[in-house]
Design an enzyme around this catalytic site. Structure first.
Site, PDB file in Angstrom:
ATOM      1  N   HIS A  28       0.840  -1.193   0.000  1.00  0.00           N
ATOM      2  CA  HIS A  28       0.000   0.000   0.000  1.00  0.00           C
ATOM      3  C   HIS A  28       0.880   1.251   0.000  1.00  0.00           C
ATOM      4  O   HIS A  28       2.082   1.191   0.227  1.00  0.00           O
ATOM      5  CB  HIS A  28      -0.919   0.035   1.228  1.00  0.00           C
ATOM      6  CG  HIS A  28      -2.137  -0.835   1.091  1.00  0.00           C
ATOM      7  ND1 HIS A  28      -2.118  -2.177   1.413  1.00  0.00           N
ATOM      8  CD2 HIS A  28      -3.388  -0.561   0.663  1.00  0.00           C
ATOM      9  CE1 HIS A  28      -3.312  -2.692   1.192  1.00  0.00           C
ATOM     10  NE2 HIS A  28      -4.107  -1.733   0.738  1.00  0.00           N
ATOM     11  N   HIS A  29       0.237   2.384  -0.216  1.00  0.00           N
ATOM     12  CA  HIS A  29       0.914   3.681  -0.160  1.00  0.00           C
ATOM     13  C   HIS A  29       1.359   3.978   1.271  1.00  0.00           C
ATOM     14  O   HIS A  29       0.842   3.400   2.238  1.00  0.00           O
ATOM     15  CB  HIS A  29      -0.019   4.784  -0.676  1.00  0.00           C
ATOM     16  CG  HIS A  29      -1.363   4.766  -0.001  1.00  0.00           C
ATOM     17  ND1 HIS A  29      -1.592   5.369   1.218  1.00  0.00           N
ATOM     18  CD2 HIS A  29      -2.541   4.207  -0.373  1.00  0.00           C
ATOM     19  CE1 HIS A  29      -2.849   5.196   1.569  1.00  0.00           C
ATOM     20  NE2 HIS A  29      -3.458   4.483   0.624  1.00  0.00           N
ATOM     21  N   LYS A  46      -0.982   4.741   4.388  1.00  0.00           N
ATOM     22  CA  LYS A  46      -1.820   3.697   4.983  1.00  0.00           C
ATOM     23  C   LYS A  46      -1.454   3.555   6.450  1.00  0.00           C
ATOM     24  O   LYS A  46      -0.305   3.268   6.794  1.00  0.00           O
ATOM     25  CB  LYS A  46      -1.597   2.383   4.234  1.00  0.00           C
ATOM     26  CG  LYS A  46      -2.334   1.180   4.793  1.00  0.00           C
ATOM     27  CD  LYS A  46      -3.804   1.230   4.477  1.00  0.00           C
ATOM     28  CE  LYS A  46      -4.480  -0.077   4.842  1.00  0.00           C
ATOM     29  NZ  LYS A  46      -5.950   0.024   4.775  1.00  0.00           N
TER      30      LYS A  46
END
Length: 238
Positions: A135-136, A139
């Protein structure tokens, strides 16, 4: 349909646009700057609330919706240690709730594929199973709620796995979830079965927030006017 949006970050804004495109009305927006507006009178304007905030706020927000008699779709993750409490409160208040680790249509189809593959693979002990999620960097929780759901689905078949862990483990009762934070990834989840001879993997990769947001809106359309606790499997007829 009149909707209250609780949480107005990138996801909240994407949900708002989809709601408007589908002819719905946003009657209340709650963000960190107007939390005092989260009260019964304002919530009661809405046929349903959609909650995408953060792990610290989600429980309070859902309880406020129950008190107001407003069904709520919750997409926040990281609060599941209080799941039993929330579901009991929903039942006691005769309220409506859908909570999911991921509302994307593609991910929910992927969940079904994950369950099926785990059942097929479990008898073949030469294969070791592992999960990876990317995820980025914004997150907040790790592993992701989606990864936890995937792990729990695997453990339905792999009953010898007692728990999931977020760091490498030599304990055969542990199911390892590797978490990576790489911008600008919206979300990638992979389940891999590895043997000395070969690997078998399934992967879901999100390209944008649109899929998550649309699924949340579909859930809200399903939940409006209902009481009780529902799942995305019911929303999508899976």
């Amino acid at each position: 349909m009149k909707v209250a949006l609780i949480g107005y970050g990138k996801m909240g804004k994407t949900i708002e646009q989809i709601l408007l495109d589908r002819g719905h009305q946003v009657v209340l927006i709650i963000d960190k700057d107007n939390l005092h507006d989260l009260n019964n009178t304002n919530l009661q304007q809405a046929d349903v609330a959609i909650e995408f905030s953060n792990p610290e706020s989600a429980v309070h927000n859902m309880l406020a919706c129950f008190d107001a008699g407003t069904p709520v779709v919750c997409g926040s993750t990281g609060w599941l240690s209080r799941k039993e409490e929330i579901e009991k409160a929903c039942t006691v208040k005769n309220a409506g709730l859908i909570h999911a680790s991921n509302f994307s249509l593609g991910v929910n189809l992927f969940f079904e594929l994950n369950r099926s593959l785990a059942r097929l693979m479990h008898p073949h002990k030469e294969y070791a199973v592992q999960l990876t999620e990317i995820h980025h960097s914004a997150k907040l929780d790790a592993p992701s709620g989606t990864a936890i759901s995937l792990a729990e689905q695997v453990m339905e078949s792999y009953t010898e796995k007692a728990r999931w862990v977020n760091s490498p483990s030599d304990n055969p009762a542990d199911l390892y979830i590797e978490s990576q934070r790489i911008d600008p990834a919206p979300g990638t989840h992979t389940i891999t079965y590895s043997s000395p001879i070969d690997d078998i993997s399934i992967t879901h990769t999100a390209h944008s927030r649109q899929g998550f947001a649309l699924g949340a809106v579909l859930a809200a359309e399903f939940l409006a006017g209902k009481k009780g606790i529902y799942t995305m499997r019911q929303v999508l007829g899976l």
